[in-house]
Motif scaffolding. Structure first.
Motif, mmCIF file in Angstrom:
data_model
loop_
_atom_site.group_PDB
_atom_site.id
_atom_site.type_symbol
_atom_site.label_atom_id
_atom_site.label_comp_id
_atom_site.label_asym_id
_atom_site.label_seq_id
_atom_site.Cartn_x
_atom_site.Cartn_y
_atom_site.Cartn_z
ATOM 1 N N MET A 26 0.829 -1.196 0.000
ATOM 2 C CA MET A 26 0.000 0.000 0.000
ATOM 3 C C MET A 26 0.869 1.253 0.000
ATOM 4 O O MET A 26 2.058 1.192 0.304
ATOM 5 N N GLU A 28 0.785 5.244 1.610
ATOM 6 C CA GLU A 28 0.143 6.003 2.680
ATOM 7 C C GLU A 28 0.676 7.430 2.671
ATOM 8 O O GLU A 28 1.861 7.661 2.462
ATOM 9 N N SER A 97 -3.985 9.964 8.429
ATOM 10 C CA SER A 97 -3.420 9.239 7.306
ATOM 11 C C SER A 97 -4.542 8.825 6.379
ATOM 12 O O SER A 97 -5.691 8.715 6.793
ATOM 13 N N ALA A 99 -4.541 5.894 5.058
ATOM 14 C CA ALA A 99 -4.621 4.440 5.139
ATOM 15 C C ALA A 99 -6.023 4.073 5.607
ATOM 16 O O ALA A 99 -6.509 4.631 6.586
#
Length: 159
Positions: A26, A28, A97, A99
């Motif tokens: 991922m 972020e 964030s 995320a």
């Protein structure tokens, strides 16, 4: 280090090292979480330099992001539920964030509906250090044989 020493089979890393095989997990990005009306909340983006001298409420379990900015004052809260409540009810600056597991609606601007709730604005931080790429990594000599590391990395690679 535990991955290099064969103590573990897989690790989440922020870079791929020689002798490692990595699969993108991922990306972020870090944001300033500012209460509406704060001068920094009106900006399109900020730099860490813009944050010098400010005081932040920081969750202690934020990971490596906690070391990103050393010229600001940090009030660290170790209890996640207390931190969430404080972020909803105080006008202190914070970090957030993008995320999915961290961008929680209960500390986001749109969720601040009740009396005493602080609406927040999320301002992108433009410094390179405010952006991270995470890889699922395994040692190259542990991959290619169809074992656990191959299976997990193959699953992640197909996501």
């Amino acid at each position: 280090r535990a991955l290099f020493d064969s103590l573990i089979d897989l690790a989440v890393c922020t870079r791929q090292a020689p002798g490692m095989r990595g699969v993108l997990l991922m990306r972020e990005n870090l944001y300033l979480s500012a209460p509406e009306g704060h001068p920094l909340a009106r900006r399109e983006s900020v730099s860490f330099e813009d944050l010098d001298g400010e005081t932040f409420l920081l969750f202690g379990g934020i990971g490596f992001w906690g070391d990103m900015h050393r010229h600001a004052r940090m009030v660290v809260q170790e209890d996640r539920e207390v931190w969430r409540q404080l972020m909803r009810t105080t006008r202190m600056l914070g970090f957030s964030s993008d995320a999915p597991v961290l961008m929680r609606p209960d500390v986001a601007g749109a969720a601040a509906e009740g009396e005493g709730q602080v609406r927040r604005v999320f301002v992108p931080i433009r410094d390179a250090e405010a952006h991270a790429t995470f890889y699922l990594c395994a040692r190259e000599d542990q991959t290619g044989g169809g074992g656990l590391a191959d299976s997990v990395m193959g699953l992640v690679g197909r996501l």
